[in-house]
Scaffold this motif. Structure first.
Motif, PDB file in Angstrom:
ATOM      1  N   ASN A 135      -1.406  72.478  42.283  1.00 31.33           N
ATOM      2  CA  ASN A 135      -0.402  72.368  41.220  1.00 31.33           C
ATOM      3  C   ASN A 135       0.613  71.275  41.512  1.00 31.33           C
ATOM      4  O   ASN A 135       0.868  70.415  40.675  1.00 31.33           O
ATOM      5  CB  ASN A 135       0.343  73.701  41.080  1.00 31.33           C
ATOM      6  CG  ASN A 135       0.183  74.312  39.732  1.00 31.33           C
ATOM      7  OD1 ASN A 135      -0.581  73.848  38.914  1.00 31.33           O
ATOM      8  ND2 ASN A 135       0.922  75.376  39.518  1.00 31.33           N
ATOM      9  N   CYS A 136       1.218  71.327  42.691  1.00 31.51           N
ATOM     10  CA  CYS A 136       2.214  70.326  43.059  1.00 31.51           C
ATOM     11  C   CYS A 136       1.582  68.948  43.192  1.00 31.51           C
ATOM     12  O   CYS A 136       2.188  67.942  42.802  1.00 31.51           O
ATOM     13  CB  CYS A 136       2.922  70.719  44.363  1.00 31.51           C
ATOM     14  SG  CYS A 136       4.019  72.143  44.172  1.00 31.51           S
ATOM     15  N   PHE A 137       0.371  68.893  43.713  1.00 36.19           N
ATOM     16  CA  PHE A 137      -0.295  67.604  43.837  1.00 36.19           C
ATOM     17  C   PHE A 137      -0.438  66.948  42.467  1.00 36.19           C
ATOM     18  O   PHE A 137      -0.118  65.778  42.292  1.00 36.19           O
ATOM     19  CB  PHE A 137      -1.659  67.748  44.514  1.00 36.19           C
ATOM     20  CG  PHE A 137      -2.279  66.426  44.850  1.00 36.19           C
ATOM     21  CD1 PHE A 137      -2.034  65.838  46.072  1.00 36.19           C
ATOM     22  CD2 PHE A 137      -3.090  65.764  43.946  1.00 36.19           C
ATOM     23  CE1 PHE A 137      -2.582  64.597  46.389  1.00 36.19           C
ATOM     24  CE2 PHE A 137      -3.648  64.528  44.241  1.00 36.19           C
ATOM     25  CZ  PHE A 137      -3.384  63.950  45.475  1.00 36.19           C
ATOM     26  N   ASN A 138      -0.918  67.717  41.495  1.00 41.24           N
ATOM     27  CA  ASN A 138      -1.104  67.167  40.148  1.00 41.24           C
ATOM     28  C   ASN A 138       0.232  66.777  39.510  1.00 41.24           C
ATOM     29  O   ASN A 138       0.308  65.787  38.792  1.00 41.24           O
ATOM     30  CB  ASN A 138      -1.864  68.144  39.267  1.00 41.24           C
ATOM     31  CG  ASN A 138      -3.326  68.221  39.644  1.00 41.24           C
ATOM     32  OD1 ASN A 138      -3.921  67.248  40.086  1.00 41.24           O
ATOM     33  ND2 ASN A 138      -3.920  69.391  39.496  1.00 41.24           N
ATOM     34  N   ASP A 139       1.277  67.534  39.799  1.00 42.81           N
ATOM     35  CA  ASP A 139       2.586  67.231  39.226  1.00 42.81           C
ATOM     36  C   ASP A 139       3.206  65.962  39.804  1.00 42.81           C
ATOM     37  O   ASP A 139       3.943  65.266  39.107  1.00 42.81           O
ATOM     38  CB  ASP A 139       3.554  68.396  39.452  1.00 42.81           C
ATOM     39  CG  ASP A 139       3.239  69.600  38.576  1.00 42.81           C
ATOM     40  OD1 ASP A 139       2.415  69.480  37.645  1.00 42.81           O
ATOM     41  OD2 ASP A 139       3.815  70.677  38.843  1.00 42.81           O
ATOM     42  N   PHE A 140       2.942  65.654  41.073  1.00 42.02           N
ATOM     43  CA  PHE A 140       3.640  64.567  41.749  1.00 42.02           C
ATOM     44  C   PHE A 140       2.770  63.392  42.182  1.00 42.02           C
ATOM     45  O   PHE A 140       3.271  62.428  42.750  1.00 42.02           O
ATOM     46  CB  PHE A 140       4.395  65.103  42.967  1.00 42.02           C
ATOM     47  CG  PHE A 140       5.383  66.179  42.627  1.00 42.02           C
ATOM     48  CD1 PHE A 140       6.285  66.034  41.587  1.00 42.02           C
ATOM     49  CD2 PHE A 140       5.417  67.355  43.366  1.00 42.02           C
ATOM     50  CE1 PHE A 140       7.200  67.020  41.279  1.00 42.02           C
ATOM     51  CE2 PHE A 140       6.330  68.353  43.061  1.00 42.02           C
ATOM     52  CZ  PHE A 140       7.224  68.185  42.018  1.00 42.02           C
ATOM     53  N   LYS A 141       1.474  63.446  41.928  1.00 44.44           N
ATOM     54  CA  LYS A 141       0.572  62.397  42.422  1.00 44.44           C
ATOM     55  C   LYS A 141       0.935  61.010  41.885  1.00 44.44           C
ATOM     56  O   LYS A 141       0.852  60.028  42.614  1.00 44.44           O
ATOM     57  CB  LYS A 141      -0.886  62.726  42.129  1.00 44.44           C
ATOM     58  CG  LYS A 141      -1.229  62.765  40.649  1.00 44.44           C
ATOM     59  CD  LYS A 141      -2.668  63.181  40.428  1.00 44.44           C
ATOM     60  CE  LYS A 141      -2.938  63.272  38.934  1.00 44.44           C
ATOM     61  NZ  LYS A 141      -4.260  63.802  38.676  1.00 44.44           N
ATOM     62  N   ASP A 142       1.338  60.931  40.656  1.00 47.45           N
ATOM     63  CA  ASP A 142       1.705  59.628  40.093  1.00 47.45           C
ATOM     64  C   ASP A 142       3.054  59.150  40.622  1.00 47.45           C
ATOM     65  O   ASP A 142       3.214  57.979  40.966  1.00 47.45           O
ATOM     66  CB  ASP A 142       1.731  59.687  38.564  1.00 47.45           C
ATOM     67  CG  ASP A 142       0.347  59.924  37.969  1.00 47.45           C
ATOM     68  OD1 ASP A 142      -0.657  59.544  38.613  1.00 47.45           O
ATOM     69  OD2 ASP A 142       0.272  60.501  36.868  1.00 47.45           O
ATOM     70  N   LYS A 143       3.997  60.058  40.709  1.00 45.93           N
ATOM     71  CA  LYS A 143       5.338  59.719  41.197  1.00 45.93           C
ATOM     72  C   LYS A 143       5.284  59.110  42.599  1.00 45.93           C
ATOM     73  O   LYS A 143       5.968  58.146  42.899  1.00 45.93           O
ATOM     74  CB  LYS A 143       6.227  60.963  41.198  1.00 45.93           C
ATOM     75  CG  LYS A 143       7.621  60.721  41.761  1.00 45.93           C
ATOM     76  CD  LYS A 143       8.458  61.979  41.692  1.00 45.93           C
ATOM     77  CE  LYS A 143       9.838  61.801  42.246  1.00 45.93           C
ATOM     78  NZ  LYS A 143      10.657  60.808  41.602  1.00 45.93           N
ATOM     79  N   PHE A 144       4.451  59.692  43.479  1.00 46.05           N
ATOM     80  CA  PHE A 144       4.386  59.236  44.865  1.00 46.05           C
ATOM     81  C   PHE A 144       3.171  58.356  45.151  1.00 46.05           C
ATOM     82  O   PHE A 144       2.928  57.991  46.296  1.00 46.05           O
ATOM     83  CB  PHE A 144       4.410  60.432  45.817  1.00 46.05           C
ATOM     84  CG  PHE A 144       5.712  61.188  45.772  1.00 46.05           C
ATOM     85  CD1 PHE A 144       6.875  60.620  46.253  1.00 46.05           C
ATOM     86  CD2 PHE A 144       5.769  62.465  45.240  1.00 46.05           C
ATOM     87  CE1 PHE A 144       8.078  61.302  46.210  1.00 46.05           C
ATOM     88  CE2 PHE A 144       6.966  63.162  45.199  1.00 46.05           C
ATOM     89  CZ  PHE A 144       8.123  62.573  45.678  1.00 46.05           C
TER      90      PHE A 144
END
Length: 85
Positions: A67-76
């Motif tokens: 869940n967190c990976f999908n939420d933040f993958k683009d940001k980071f």
């Protein structure tokens, strides 16, 4: 816009542009039978009721739940690799 609570307490710069492997958690030592997502603290382990897979940095230190990976993958700007080079 309110900042996501996971970003307030989670790591920031050291995971920027990190490489990850999506893998199943396997107990490595007697002292460590689980990991936690570095953002939301979801438990990743072999136990029933816990997450069994997640994204692990290629150095094996940091785990992130799907869940967190999908939420933040683009940001980071995270990258998923199939295997270690």
């Amino acid at each position: 816009m309110e900042e996501d609570w996971r970003l307030v307490i989670g790591p920031d710069e050291y995971l920027n542009k990190a490489k990850f492997i999506f893998k199943e958690y396997k107990k490595i030592t007697m002292d460590s039978d689980h990991e936690h997502c570095v953002y939301c603290f979801s438990k990743i382990s072999e136990y029933d009721g816990d997450l069994h897979r997640g994204y692990c940095t290629i150095d094996g230190i940091s785990w992130i739940c799907p869940n967190c990976f999908n939420d933040f993958k683009d940001k980071f700007q995270w990258e998923v690799v199939d295997k270690l080079d």
